[in-house]
Design a protein around this motif. Structure first.
Motif, PDB file in Angstrom:
ATOM      1  N   ILE A  88      45.698 -31.435  -5.902  1.00 50.67           N
ATOM      2  CA  ILE A  88      44.530 -31.663  -5.060  1.00 50.67           C
ATOM      3  C   ILE A  88      43.278 -31.879  -5.910  1.00 50.67           C
ATOM      4  O   ILE A  88      42.485 -32.798  -5.667  1.00 50.67           O
ATOM      5  CB  ILE A  88      44.326 -30.485  -4.088  1.00 50.67           C
ATOM      6  CG1 ILE A  88      45.457 -30.446  -3.048  1.00 50.67           C
ATOM      7  CG2 ILE A  88      42.974 -30.582  -3.387  1.00 50.67           C
ATOM      8  CD1 ILE A  88      45.422 -29.236  -2.145  1.00 50.67           C
ATOM      9  N   ALA A  89      43.098 -31.024  -6.923  1.00 54.06           N
ATOM     10  CA  ALA A  89      41.937 -31.155  -7.804  1.00 54.06           C
ATOM     11  C   ALA A  89      41.901 -32.529  -8.464  1.00 54.06           C
ATOM     12  O   ALA A  89      40.837 -33.165  -8.555  1.00 54.06           O
ATOM     13  CB  ALA A  89      41.962 -30.055  -8.861  1.00 54.06           C
ATOM     14  N   ALA A  90      43.055 -32.998  -8.901  1.00 54.12           N
ATOM     15  CA  ALA A  90      43.119 -34.306  -9.554  1.00 54.12           C
ATOM     16  C   ALA A  90      42.760 -35.424  -8.584  1.00 54.12           C
ATOM     17  O   ALA A  90      42.046 -36.366  -8.941  1.00 54.12           O
ATOM     18  CB  ALA A  90      44.520 -34.528 -10.122  1.00 54.12           C
ATOM     19  N   LEU A  91      43.229 -35.322  -7.343  1.00 51.70           N
ATOM     20  CA  LEU A  91      42.916 -36.351  -6.354  1.00 51.70           C
ATOM     21  C   LEU A  91      41.417 -36.410  -6.064  1.00 51.70           C
ATOM     22  O   LEU A  91      40.867 -37.486  -5.801  1.00 51.70           O
ATOM     23  CB  LEU A  91      43.692 -36.092  -5.057  1.00 51.70           C
ATOM     24  CG  LEU A  91      45.188 -36.408  -5.108  1.00 51.70           C
ATOM     25  CD1 LEU A  91      45.895 -35.895  -3.858  1.00 51.70           C
ATOM     26  CD2 LEU A  91      45.411 -37.925  -5.253  1.00 51.70           C
TER      27      LEU A  91
ATOM     28  N   ILE B 164      40.017 -23.435  -9.541  1.00 51.70           N
ATOM     29  CA  ILE B 164      41.317 -23.434  -8.867  1.00 51.70           C
ATOM     30  C   ILE B 164      41.769 -22.008  -8.582  1.00 51.70           C
ATOM     31  O   ILE B 164      42.258 -21.693  -7.483  1.00 51.70           O
ATOM     32  CB  ILE B 164      42.353 -24.190  -9.720  1.00 51.70           C
ATOM     33  CG1 ILE B 164      42.105 -25.700  -9.635  1.00 51.70           C
ATOM     34  CG2 ILE B 164      43.786 -23.863  -9.279  1.00 51.70           C
ATOM     35  CD1 ILE B 164      42.954 -26.525 -10.566  1.00 51.70           C
ATOM     36  N   LEU B 165      41.600 -21.119  -9.551  1.00 51.19           N
ATOM     37  CA  LEU B 165      41.970 -19.715  -9.340  1.00 51.19           C
ATOM     38  C   LEU B 165      41.102 -19.080  -8.251  1.00 51.19           C
ATOM     39  O   LEU B 165      41.585 -18.250  -7.472  1.00 51.19           O
ATOM     40  CB  LEU B 165      41.827 -18.929 -10.641  1.00 51.19           C
ATOM     41  CG  LEU B 165      42.871 -19.220 -11.720  1.00 51.19           C
ATOM     42  CD1 LEU B 165      42.578 -18.397 -12.963  1.00 51.19           C
ATOM     43  CD2 LEU B 165      44.267 -18.935 -11.222  1.00 51.19           C
ATOM     44  N   HIS B 166      39.847 -19.477  -8.185  1.00 47.45           N
ATOM     45  CA  HIS B 166      38.973 -18.957  -7.137  1.00 47.45           C
ATOM     46  C   HIS B 166      39.447 -19.426  -5.754  1.00 47.45           C
ATOM     47  O   HIS B 166      39.406 -18.661  -4.791  1.00 47.45           O
ATOM     48  CB  HIS B 166      37.525 -19.405  -7.386  1.00 47.45           C
ATOM     49  CG  HIS B 166      36.794 -18.565  -8.387  1.00 47.45           C
ATOM     50  ND1 HIS B 166      37.166 -18.490  -9.703  1.00 47.45           N
ATOM     51  CD2 HIS B 166      35.719 -17.750  -8.272  1.00 47.45           C
ATOM     52  CE1 HIS B 166      36.343 -17.680 -10.357  1.00 47.45           C
ATOM     53  NE2 HIS B 166      35.452 -17.212  -9.500  1.00 47.45           N
ATOM     54  N   ILE B 167      39.882 -20.676  -5.665  1.00 45.90           N
ATOM     55  CA  ILE B 167      40.432 -21.168  -4.396  1.00 45.90           C
ATOM     56  C   ILE B 167      41.651 -20.350  -4.005  1.00 45.90           C
ATOM     57  O   ILE B 167      41.823 -19.949  -2.844  1.00 45.90           O
ATOM     58  CB  ILE B 167      40.820 -22.657  -4.506  1.00 45.90           C
ATOM     59  CG1 ILE B 167      39.582 -23.524  -4.716  1.00 45.90           C
ATOM     60  CG2 ILE B 167      41.576 -23.117  -3.255  1.00 45.90           C
ATOM     61  CD1 ILE B 167      39.895 -24.987  -4.980  1.00 45.90           C
ATOM     62  N   PHE B 168      42.505 -20.094  -4.981  1.00 45.92           N
ATOM     63  CA  PHE B 168      43.724 -19.316  -4.763  1.00 45.92           C
ATOM     64  C   PHE B 168      43.379 -17.922  -4.241  1.00 45.92           C
ATOM     65  O   PHE B 168      43.945 -17.444  -3.261  1.00 45.92           O
ATOM     66  CB  PHE B 168      44.471 -19.223  -6.091  1.00 45.92           C
ATOM     67  CG  PHE B 168      45.935 -18.949  -5.952  1.00 45.92           C
ATOM     68  CD1 PHE B 168      46.794 -19.951  -5.563  1.00 45.92           C
ATOM     69  CD2 PHE B 168      46.461 -17.697  -6.236  1.00 45.92           C
ATOM     70  CE1 PHE B 168      48.168 -19.718  -5.458  1.00 45.92           C
ATOM     71  CE2 PHE B 168      47.810 -17.447  -6.126  1.00 45.92           C
ATOM     72  CZ  PHE B 168      48.671 -18.469  -5.733  1.00 45.92           C
ATOM     73  N   GLN B 169      42.418 -17.285  -4.890  1.00 45.30           N
ATOM     74  CA  GLN B 169      42.011 -15.936  -4.514  1.00 45.30           C
ATOM     75  C   GLN B 169      41.318 -15.929  -3.160  1.00 45.30           C
ATOM     76  O   GLN B 169      41.552 -15.049  -2.332  1.00 45.30           O
ATOM     77  CB  GLN B 169      41.086 -15.356  -5.582  1.00 45.30           C
ATOM     78  CG  GLN B 169      40.750 -13.879  -5.365  1.00 45.30           C
ATOM     79  CD  GLN B 169      39.863 -13.338  -6.475  1.00 45.30           C
ATOM     80  OE1 GLN B 169      39.319 -14.103  -7.259  1.00 45.30           O
ATOM     81  NE2 GLN B 169      39.709 -12.033  -6.527  1.00 45.30           N
ATOM     82  N   LEU B 170      40.475 -16.921  -2.928  1.00 50.00           N
ATOM     83  CA  LEU B 170      39.759 -17.020  -1.663  1.00 50.00           C
ATOM     84  C   LEU B 170      40.721 -17.124  -0.485  1.00 50.00           C
ATOM     85  O   LEU B 170      40.514 -16.506   0.558  1.00 50.00           O
ATOM     86  CB  LEU B 170      38.833 -18.244  -1.692  1.00 50.00           C
ATOM     87  CG  LEU B 170      37.946 -18.474  -0.471  1.00 50.00           C
ATOM     88  CD1 LEU B 170      36.893 -17.395  -0.356  1.00 50.00           C
ATOM     89  CD2 LEU B 170      37.296 -19.858  -0.547  1.00 50.00           C
ATOM     90  N   THR B 171      41.780 -17.881  -0.670  1.00 56.36           N
ATOM     91  CA  THR B 171      42.735 -18.115   0.410  1.00 56.36           C
ATOM     92  C   THR B 171      43.422 -16.842   0.842  1.00 56.36           C
ATOM     93  O   THR B 171      43.641 -16.609   2.036  1.00 56.36           O
ATOM     94  CB  THR B 171      43.797 -19.138  -0.028  1.00 56.36           C
ATOM     95  OG1 THR B 171      43.154 -20.328  -0.487  1.00 56.36           O
ATOM     96  CG2 THR B 171      44.726 -19.498   1.129  1.00 56.36           C
TER      97      THR B 171
END
Length: 257
Positions: A128-131, A145-152
């Protein structure tokens, strides 16, 4: 803003408000249920899971295995998100199939699936980040990306804290250390471990593993994909706001912004 950006802006605003709301009764009750599930799992299993997350964090910050994925040069936000939705749909189906198989295989196979699912989720986030055209070889982007993971997968209280760190990320990231070894990833991992995937741990409970593996994997990946889209939308609009501010400045000051 073009028509598509105007169309999704209310959805983004709604998501931003949701990330910042105070924990309600349901949030607190859900956390208690998750904690009870967590208490069922033996300490040895917790140690394995903690170790897996620790290695995952290290791998995301320093590894090369997540650098795949291609951007769409010159694409509009609508074109990008069409591709992102296709990618999320693919990973949801793949994750559900994998979870159903391992969940039906018993306790130890379900345990072995835990790091596999983490890998699937991280891979999706890198795609997703690459897109969205993000330079995923930059460790600051990997931290996002890790923050997105944790946020979810945080409780609502944890979600508030993580979200506050993601707002105006491009400015915030400039104050991060240049050397990834200076980053306190250990503290990040410990905080992350307190919240991540508590619902997924139910797959380790005998008798319900297959159902959890199939249904929860699908929902978790769907939730992850939606969170990622809104996180990158937020940055998209933040960057365009800054660009608009620059165009209003005298030429002598633009390069100083």
């Amino acid at each position: 803003m073009n028509n598509y950006e105007e169309q999704i802006k209310p959805e983004l605003t709604k998501w931003q408000l949701k990330m910042q709301k105070r924990p309600n009764f349901i949030d607190r009750t859900s956390k208690k249920v998750q904690d009870k599930i967590n208490n069922i799992i033996p300490d040895k299993i917790h140690q394995v899971i903690t170790g897996t997350i620790k290695q995952m964090v290290r791998g995301v910050l320093t590894g090369a295995e997540f650098t795949t994925g291609q951007s769409i040069p010159g694409a509009s936000l609508e074109e990008i998100e069409t591709a992102v939705r296709r990618k999320i749909d693919f990973y949801k189906k793949a994750g559900a199939a994998e979870g159903g198989i391992t969940g039906a295989g018993g306790f130890w196979l379900a345990l072995a699936e835990f790091p596999i699912l983490i890998g699937i989720k991280i891979k999706l986030l890198f795609e997703i980040a690459a897109l969205y055209g993000r330079p995923i070889d930059d460790y600051r982007e990997r931290l996002f990306i890790l923050h997105i993971f944790q946020l979810t997968f945080s409780s609502q209280k944890g979600r508030q804290e993580v979200f506050s760190q993601m707002v105006h990320w491009d400015q915030h990231s400039q104050h991060l250390p240049d050397d990834i070894h200076q980053f306190n990833w250990k503290t990040f991992q410990q905080e992350y471990r307190d919240y991540i995937d508590l619902a997924k741990m139910a797959q380790l409970i005998p008798g319900i593993g297959a159902a959890v593996g199939l249904i929860v994997n699908y929902r978790l990946l769907d939730q992850l994909g939606k969170t990622a889209m809104n996180a990158y939308r937020m940055r998209w609009f933040e960057e365009r706001m800054l660009e608009g501010e620059k165009t209003m400045l005298p030429n002598s000051l633009i390069n100083k912004v």
